[in-house]
Design an enzyme around this catalytic site. Structure first.
Site, mmCIF file in Angstrom:
data_model
loop_
_atom_site.group_PDB
_atom_site.id
_atom_site.type_symbol
_atom_site.label_atom_id
_atom_site.label_comp_id
_atom_site.label_asym_id
_atom_site.label_seq_id
_atom_site.Cartn_x
_atom_site.Cartn_y
_atom_site.Cartn_z
ATOM 1 N N GLY A 114 0.800 -1.079 -0.043
ATOM 2 C CA GLY A 114 -0.145 0.021 -0.032
ATOM 3 C C GLY A 114 0.849 1.165 0.089
ATOM 4 O O GLY A 114 0.675 2.125 -0.895
ATOM 5 N N ASP A 115 1.672 1.353 1.041
ATOM 6 C CA ASP A 115 2.456 2.698 1.036
ATOM 7 C C ASP A 115 3.207 2.898 -0.024
ATOM 8 O O ASP A 115 3.343 3.979 -0.582
ATOM 9 C CB ASP A 115 3.191 2.636 2.493
ATOM 10 C CG ASP A 115 2.446 2.950 3.853
ATOM 11 O OD1 ASP A 115 1.230 3.363 3.466
ATOM 12 O OD2 ASP A 115 2.889 3.007 4.756
ATOM 13 N N PHE A 116 4.374 1.835 -0.216
ATOM 14 C CA PHE A 116 5.231 1.963 -1.288
ATOM 15 C C PHE A 116 5.020 1.710 -2.530
ATOM 16 O O PHE A 116 5.369 2.618 -3.559
ATOM 17 C CB PHE A 116 6.615 1.390 -0.778
ATOM 18 C CG PHE A 116 7.139 1.979 0.595
ATOM 19 C CD1 PHE A 116 7.883 2.895 0.648
ATOM 20 C CD2 PHE A 116 6.942 1.181 1.824
ATOM 21 C CE1 PHE A 116 8.472 3.549 1.725
ATOM 22 C CE2 PHE A 116 7.348 1.954 2.838
ATOM 23 C CZ PHE A 116 8.177 3.176 2.878
#
Length: 383
Positions: free
Chosen positions: A159-161
């Site tokens: 999700g984040d990266f």
């Protein structure tokens, strides 16, 4: 060969945030953009920022609730190329920094990369969340994990990266290409729900075919297949990865394991997979990881050691950029070991030099320092 990096000359302003926004800025900086990070007033100026994604960046401290700092930011953005906005929906608008009503009117060439977790127009848009929540509502988390076990989140990588920072970086690059043709900037809206869902295109579409139509953990590539899995070796806690999907690679795997094809269950019958897994599990436990490396290195068995970050760092393994552009290479980060340690940027570090390089501005003329926070100068030269 050209000497400059592909994004040389691109001026990026990054509003300090958590992982995905700084990662998008890191990608831009690694490929030559000049990235100025906007930090809040640090509580302890002697310590570097907790964020390690600061390689090749510089920093100034602004209090965006202070009109003088906000005016200075507006003056910077009036001449910048890119702004990275990592905030929840509505934050910039409440600060009087609406991308469409304020920023793009002041600088029509500006590209505003906006990064949110949930969709801006979706059910969860006003809720707090983290990586695990974004990939949960995207449908991706439900596909990850072992059979008959709960869904398993792969850290905050998906999700984040990947679905967040890397997809936002892609959007900014597309907007830069578009600007070459139109002369106009635009708002780039990225979110981790759509980003992670897009990355899962192959398994999602595969659910309509035998490629991925079994329950979680029972498919070819998600842990269900015994010849696409990991196995513990004799030295406890060490593992070997096996990806021998094609028949010729499978033959090489069996040869390395000392197994004969006609003496074990056939791999094409899924009912035989549990028995095959048991055989492979027992065989890999008979030798250490190093011993298996000696057997499989240089072969086409698709069998490799599961190397750990600590041992890679200790061995001097060189972390490299994701893509190597031979003609216009990105910036190296191997000399100072930044691939392992991060940027170590102090709030306010290097920012004044960046403003001098970008615009020729100097403190005391275009801006002043008020208790560690930069503000627009009341007198002197106009911005």
């Amino acid at each position: 060969m050209w000497s400059s990096s592909p994004l040389n000359g691109v001026k990026v302003v990054e509003l300090a945030g958590l992982a995905p926004g700084p990662f998008a800025g890191l990608l831009l900086a690694d490929y030559g953009a000049s990235v100025l990070r906007i930090d809040r007033l640090p509580g302890q100026t002697t310590a570097p920022a907790a964020d390690k994604l600061t390689r090749h960046k510089s920093s100034i401290c602004l209090d965006l609730k202070d009109s003088r700092s906000r005016d200075l930011l507006l003056s910077i953005l009036a001449k910048a190329d890119v702004l990275i906005d990592p905030f929840r929906p509505g934050v910039l608008e409440r600060l009087g920094l609406s991308p469409t009503d304020v920023l793009l009117k002041a600088n029509p060439r500006l590209i505003v990369g906006r990064m949110t977790g949930f969709r801006r127009d979706g059910k969860y848009k006003d809720m707090a969340g983290h990586d695990i929540n974004y990939i949960a509502v995207s449908g991706v988390l439900s596909m990850l994990g072992r059979s008959n076990d709960r869904p398993y989140s792969p850290g905050n990588l998906l999700g984040d990266f990947a679905g967040g920072g890397a997809i936002c970086f892609l959007g900014i690059l597309l907007a830069l290409i578009s600007r070459q043709a139109t002369g106009k900037g635009q708002v780039v809206e990225a979110n981790m729900v759509d980003g992670s869902a897009y990355l899962a295109t192959m398994p999602r579409l595969g659910m309509k075919s035998p490629t991925w139509n079994e329950p979680r953990g029972e498919n070819l590539l998600d842990g269900g297949c015994p010849f696409y899995d990991t196995y513990e070796t004799k030295d406890a806690g060490k593992y070997f990865a096996v990806g021998a999907l094609e028949p010729q690679f499978y033959v090489a795997l069996l040869h390395g394991l000392g197994l004969k094809k006609d003496e074990i269950p056939g791999r094409d019958d899924r009912d035989n997979w549990p028995a095959l897994r048991e055989i492979f599990t027992k065989r890999f436990k008979e030798k250490t990881r190093a011993e298996w490396e000696a057997i499989f290195d240089g072969t086409d068995a698709c069998a490799t050691p599961v190397l750990e970050q600590a041992e890679l760092e200790a061995s001097g393994h060189e972390q490299r950029l994701a893509v190597d552009l031979v003609g216009t290479p990105g910036k190296s980060f191997t000399a100072d070991n930044a691939g392992w340690t991060g940027g170590g940027l102090f709030p306010g570090d290097g920012g004044e030099a960046t403003l001098k390089e970008w615009f020729g501005w100097t403190k005391g003329r275009e801006y002043d320092d008020s208790k560690g926070v930069l503000v627009k100068s009341k007198g002197g030269s106009r911005l």
